[in-house]
Design a protein around this motif. Structure first.
Motif: not given
Length: 252
Positions: A167-188
């Motif tokens: 953030i300009p003019g400040t010592p602050l930093t902002a973050y944002a993120g989104v993720g998605h997890t998928m996969g196969t199952t052999s042992n539930a």
């Protein structure tokens, strides 16, 4: 801990990196060894608590071997969480190929996850990322793939987009993120470790303030996981919903 298969798995996982060799020729940045110590009210990864919702401490380090090969490592307290088989201590070792070209930064490698006194729960992921800095902002796209392994009850793919903004003019930093997890199952039962309710989406928002080598911050995380799903299974942990955590970090 069970680590006997790690050398063979990691060696095999690094072979696909050959296609990135031409990009590596353009890398110019000089990498320096670094380390940091962080204390958090709840160590979270992909929206899932790794410490059962308790205070945790993590030590991170990065060691450049050559201009294009870096080994990252992390040691963290796990507080006996269900997700990690009641382990008190976790270790990650991650060799990575790094390169830059035309303003883009690339990484590719592998990461071994090791859990002390947790039985057969160690596993390996293949990792890759691409990032770009645009003024005070930067974007990073990650893909992490764990081939089918008994420790995680199948295979797992995690895709994530992250945005950071100083953030300009400040010592602050902002973050944002989104993720998605998928996969196969052999042992539930063991698949619950990385996918407590099957495929799911997670997100986070964070803000931090840095002064010299000291940083403090707060992070809000959440997931699409049904909090009542798989509640009676061995590796279920209730800390998968929306949470606020705070952290302090010192860099060396």
């Amino acid at each position: 801990m069970t680590t006997r298969n790690f050398p063979a798995i990691i060696a095999a996982s690094l072979s696909p990196l050959a296609f990135l060799a031409p990009i590596g020729a353009h890398a110019q940045a000089t990498l320096d060894a670094s380390a940091s110590l962080e204390a958090s009210t709840d160590i979270r990864d992909r929206g899932l608590s790794q410490t059962g919702g308790k205070l945790g401490v993590a030590l991170d380090g990065s060691l450049p071997i050559t201009q294009n090969l870096v080994i990252d490592a992390k040691a963290e307290t796990l507080r006996g969480s269900n997700r990690n088989g009641d382990s008190q201590f976790g270790l990650e070792i991650a060799p990575h190929f790094v390169a830059s070209s035309e303003g883009w930064d690339f990484t590719a490698g592998a990461r071994g996850h090791i859990y002390a006194d947790a039985g057969e729960l160690d596993y390996v992921e293949l990792e890759g990322s691409v990032s770009r800095t645009l003024g005070p902002a930067w974007l990073t796209l990650n893909a992490d793939y764990a081939p089918s392994q008994d420790a995680i009850g199948g295979s797992n793919l995690y895709l994530q987009a992250n945005l950071g903004l100083g953030i300009p003019g400040t010592p602050l930093t902002a973050y944002a993120g989104v993720g998605h997890t998928m996969g196969t199952t052999s042992n539930a039962v063991r698949a619950v470790r990385l996918r407590p309710d099957g495929d799911y989406t997670d997100w986070y928002l964070a803000i931090e303030r840095a002064h010299l080598n000291f940083t403090v911050g707060m992070e809000l995380t959440g997931t699409s996981i049904d909090q009542d799903a798989a509640r009676d299974t061995r590796y279920w942990d209730n800390d998968t919903g929306t949470r606020v955590s705070g952290y302090m970090r010192v860099a060396f």
